[in-house]
Every structure is written in C-alpha cells, then in structure tokens.
Scaffold this active site. Structure first.
Site: not given
Ligand code: PGA
Length: 248
Positions: A8-9, A99, A230-231
């Site tokens: 989810w970041k 990140e 992610g997204g």
């Molecule tokens: P994304 O991110 O699916 O939005 O490309 C993947 C991640 O950073 O783990």
C-alpha cells in the site's frame, strides 16, 4: 504456492480495512483455487496494530513495509524495529524496496535489516531491481546479483525469505519487461539464489505495473512464484481481478 502481495505504500486510514475485508471474502469463496496462493497485504505502520488484530487467524497475512536495522528500542526518531512490529502479531516485512533504496538504503544497510528481522523470526520480502540506465547499459544481471549476494548469506533460513524482482523503471509506469526478458532475468535470479543457498531456494516474485490486464502477460510463466502489487492493491476490485484473471 503463488503469492499475491499488496504494497500500500503511503496509503490507508483505519476505515481502509474494508478493502482487505472484501479481498478476504473473495478468498474464502474462491475454493477452486485458494489453496494454490497466499495473499499478503502491507499497510503503513499506522494501521498495523488495528489490521493485524482484525485479520488475525484469518486468511490474509498482514505485512510491514520496512523496519530499522538495529536495536529493539533506541534513540532513532521515526524508526520502527522488528521487535516493535512483532509485538503487534505481524510476521512479514518488505525490505529493500527501491523507494527506500532511493532514500538511502544501501545493500549493506539492507543486509543488516534482513539479519535483524530474521532474528526476530520474520518472513522477509526482499525487493531487488535495476534502474532504467542500468537496464540500458545491459547491467541488469550484474546489479541484481550484487543486490542478492551482498545481502543474503548461505545460513539464512530460506523458508523465511521471498524475493521480489521489481525493475525500477516498471514501478508505477505501466512499462513491462518483455516475456523473454522476464524469463531470462528470473532464471538468472534463481541461478544466483542456488549458488548462495544450494537447494531450497526462496520463491521469486515479479513486481512493477501488475494489474488485471498486465497479469495476462505473466500467467503462463510458471517460473514466477507470484506478484508484488503496488497501485492496484489499493482497490479490492483491482486486486481481486488480478487473481481472477491469473487463474482464468
Ligand atoms: P506498482 O508498484 O504495482 O504500482 O508498479 C509495485 C511496487 O512498488 O511494489
């Protein structure tokens, strides 16, 4: 066993548990396939206590997104130790995400983080991946090997490790490696892992712009043991559609 792991970041508030609840409902109903895969969701630190209680003994595994490399407690403002996360009942941690690498996590630091978290009995989702320039210069394999060899030690328990290959240029961009690139790279990753561990190598996932459409590109690559998403993991529908389309 395949893994569908949502990262989810910096997303989510207490009511966001509803997203996971819907995913869990789907999982329970998916009796045809649900023995073949595991779902892990990684919300931010602020939600770990609440969510790990809520989804305790249930079908969704809750994971942390990072942890500090030393100490249980200490003068490290804003940092969270594996010990603190463990006390909430959480057993998985993502480490080495690009990140976090971008904001200072070197292979050396990540190695310390992995060791510290393993000592606390965590399962680690270790992210590796090359950037756009490294790819352009045909340095992908060199970079990945370094990220693996400088972090992993042969005495690590591979049962507590999951590797996520995430090309940085693919994260959040909609850009994907070709099928051949992905197969070749995954083969090299697994080769490197068997050099380090001999046998019982950890699973290797793919991450980077995985959604309900792009999943079709990967579904027949048996070599890939799952996905880090992610997204698309911030929406129960998008996340569920990825799993549905994978097994369709
Ligand atoms: P994304 O991110 O699916 O939005 O490309 C993947 C991640 O950073 O783990």
């Amino acid at each position: 066993m395949k893994y569908f792991i949502g990262n989810w970041k910096m997303f989510g508030i207490p009511t966001s548990y509803k997203i996971i609840e819907k995913i869990e409902k789907f999982f329970k109903k998916d009796i045809k396939n649900n023995k073949k895969y595991k779902i892990v969701i990684s919300p931010p630190f602020t939600l770990l206590q609440n969510f790990s209680k809520r989804f305790k003994n249930k079908k969704i595994i809750i994971s942390a997104q990072n942890s500090y490399f030393k100490d249980d407690f200490g003068a490290h403002t804003g940092k969270i130790s594996p010990y603190m996360i463990k006390s909430l009942g959480v057993k998985y941690i993502i480490l080495g995400h690009s990140e976090n690498r971008a904001s200072g996590d070197s292979n050396e630091i990540i190695k310390l983080k992995v060791e510290h978290a393993l000592k606390n009995n965590f399962t680690i989702i270790l992210c590796i991946g090359e950037n756009k320039i490294e790819k352009k210069n045909n340095k992908t394999i060199v970079v990945l090997k370094k990220q693996l060899k400088n972090v992993l030690k042969k005495n690590f328990n591979t049962k507590n490790l999951i590797i996520a290959y995430e090309p940085i240029w693919s994260i959040g961009t909609g850009k994907l490696p070709t099928k051949k690139e992905l197969i070749d790279t995954t083969v090299e990753i697994k080769k490197t892992l068997s050099q380090i561990f001999r046998k019982n190598i950890p699973p290797v996932l793919y991450g980077g712009s995985v959604d309900s459409n792009t999943i079709y590109t990967f579904k027949d690559i048996g070599l890939i043991d799952g996905f880090l998403i992610g997204g698309a993991s911030k929406s129960s529908k998008k996340f569920i559609d990825i799993i549905k389309n994978y097994y369709k």
